[in-house]
Structures are given as C-alpha cells and as structure tokens.
Enzyme design. Sequence first.
Site, short mmCIF file in Angstrom:
data_model
loop_
_atom_site.label_atom_id
_atom_site.label_comp_id
_atom_site.label_asym_id
_atom_site.label_seq_id
_atom_site.Cartn_x
_atom_site.Cartn_y
_atom_site.Cartn_z
CD GLN A 63 45.01 21.53 -30.78
OE1 GLN A 63 44.44 20.75 -30.53
NE2 GLN A 63 45.97 22.10 -30.30
CB SER A 64 45.70 15.41 -35.45
OG SER A 64 45.34 14.27 -35.66
CG ASN A 65 40.18 15.75 -32.76
OD1 ASN A 65 40.34 16.57 -31.73
ND2 ASN A 65 39.32 16.31 -33.90
#
Length: 327
Positions: free
Chosen positions: A71-73
């Site tokens: 879930q890397s922004n």
Amino acid sequence: MIPRVSLAKLPTPLEALPRLSEALGGPKILIKRDDLTGLALGGNKARKLEFTLGDAKARGARTLVTLGAQQSNHCRQTAAAAARYGFDCILVLAGEKPAEAQGNLLLDELFGARVVWTGLRSRNEVVAEVFEQALAAERAPYLIPVGASNAIGVLGYRNAFQEMAAQTGRQDITWLVVASGSGGTQAGLVLGAREANWEGRVLGVSVDLDEAELKEHVAFLANETAGLLDSKVRFEPLDILVNADYRGEGYGRAGDAEWEAIRLFARLEGIVLDPVYSGRAAAAMLGLIRSGFMRRGETVLFWHTGGQPALFAEPYRTGLAQVTARE
Ligand SMILES: *Cc1c(COP(=O)(O)O)cnc(C)c1O
C-alpha cells in the site's frame, strides 16, 4: 539551477484546528495540508518527486523504477507522476500479489505502472534485478529510492519548510509534528528550519525505525542535501528529534491509538487521516498533549502527509468499519 517539474499544487493550505484544540484543552493546533498536494489524491511524495523527476528528465531517463510496501503511497504518486511526464514506471512491491487490487495498488494499476512482486525475496535484490533488465532492454531506467528519500527528494521538504514559514509569519510555533518513515520529509524540514534559524522544534514520529536509526538517517539525509546546496549547515543525530514510542505492533499495523486519532480528526474537524502515517503521528501528538508534554499556551503544527487511499484497502477498511460500528 536544480531541475524540477511541476506536480504539486502549492502552497498547500495552512489551517487551524480549533475544535480539536478545545476538546483537548491543550495547545493551539495548526495543520499543514500536504494531503492536498493534488497529485493522484495528494500526499507528501508530490513535493519530493518534483525534484526526482526533474533529475530523471535531465539525465535522459525514460523508465522510473521504485519500490515500496503493497500500500505504498510513494509508489502510487510515482506511478501518477510517471504518467503525467510520459515515463514508463516499474514498481517493486513487497510480498505476493493479492487476490484483488485495493487502495493504492488499484491506483498503481490505473496509472499504468508495471508491478513486480518480491514474494519472499528482499526488495533490494529484486529492484536491482529489475533495474538491470530495464538497462539491458535499453529502457533508460532511473532508480528512485524508498520514499524518494535522497538528497534530491529532500529538496522538496526544504522548500516546504520555507512555504510554511511564510504562511505562519510571526506566530510562535513550539512544535512541528510530522510522521517520519524513510526520513526525507523530516530531513527537509529540519534543514529548512536550521537555515531559517527557526525557534520551533521539528518532532518526527517514527512509524518504523527505532529512535537511534531514524535520527542517524535523518541527519545523514539533511547533510546530503545541504551538500547539494553548497550549504555549510551540518547535522548530528543528536540534533534530530524523534519519538519512536508510538510504533505499536510495527509498521503498517494500525491499533487503537491510530483509530482513535482518525476518529477524532474526522468528528471534530472533518479531516481524514491515514492508518499508517498521519494516523500514527496524530496519535503521538494526542498522547503528548494529554500527558502535558505539549501544553496550553504553546502552538503545535501538525503536518498532514496524506496517505488516505490505504483506508480503502484491507486490513484497514475492515479496521475502520469496526471502529465506526463500535458506538
Ligand atoms: C511516505 C509517507 C510519509 C513519510 O515520509 P518520509 O519522507 O518517508 O519519512 C508520511 N506520510 C505518508 C502518507 C507517506 O506516504
């Protein structure tokens, strides 16, 4: 001139949170809205990537390669920035491909990034392999480190400090509170603060590393960027303020403290925090206000760094649904 592209809508708003301040009976609380940088639903990586992509373009790169958590922004904003400036994008994400793409991952795919999963291998090993393959295929790859946290990316937050200082003017700010992961955001802010002889203190709330590791890394990054700018400013780990007491069960694991902070900001101010970064930094700020460490009469600036798309991905979506159903 350091090359730069335009990605963020600047300046981001600076607002007061009067209902939160009143409910806590503590300091005046301001918020810097870097959740509103505008690139692909916003967040702090937009400011860094302006310089990262500037450098990539100047070097004739055509493919951006970077890495992160599922879930890397950072990966989501890199994928969007790549689309906007016509780069190909390869993302190396930790773990196995989930059955269904949600949250940030859904957006990575929407922006046309190619995702490579590490499985059980280390991210660094896989990213090196992907980079070599792209090089061999003459795709002119450019490697962006985790969180775009290197001397170049940090420039975005050195400038952000100046932007904030212009907005707050003569107000005395005692504390600036910001989530700190790969350290680049905090490094830029401490560099800007030192250059301006700012009186306040920048407190990084660690989401992952222990206190000593993060202090050392932030000092290193700030020194790298100072070097790039030919500035004589130098930092020691002792100069960096970090609180690593709010890491709960570890990186990415939202607990009661994060959910409470998310609920409070939503109910009192209509502001959405994320479960991994801004939720944890806000939980720390609430804890430090309630314990009396941050006091009435002081002013605290909470730097919102974005990250909300993760709220719509598991396990956070279910966590949030449980918190709101509980009452
Ligand atoms: C990456 C990120 C941070 C941390 O920034 P670093 O520069 O990596 O320390 C904070 N908040 C959000 C939402 C992020 O995506």
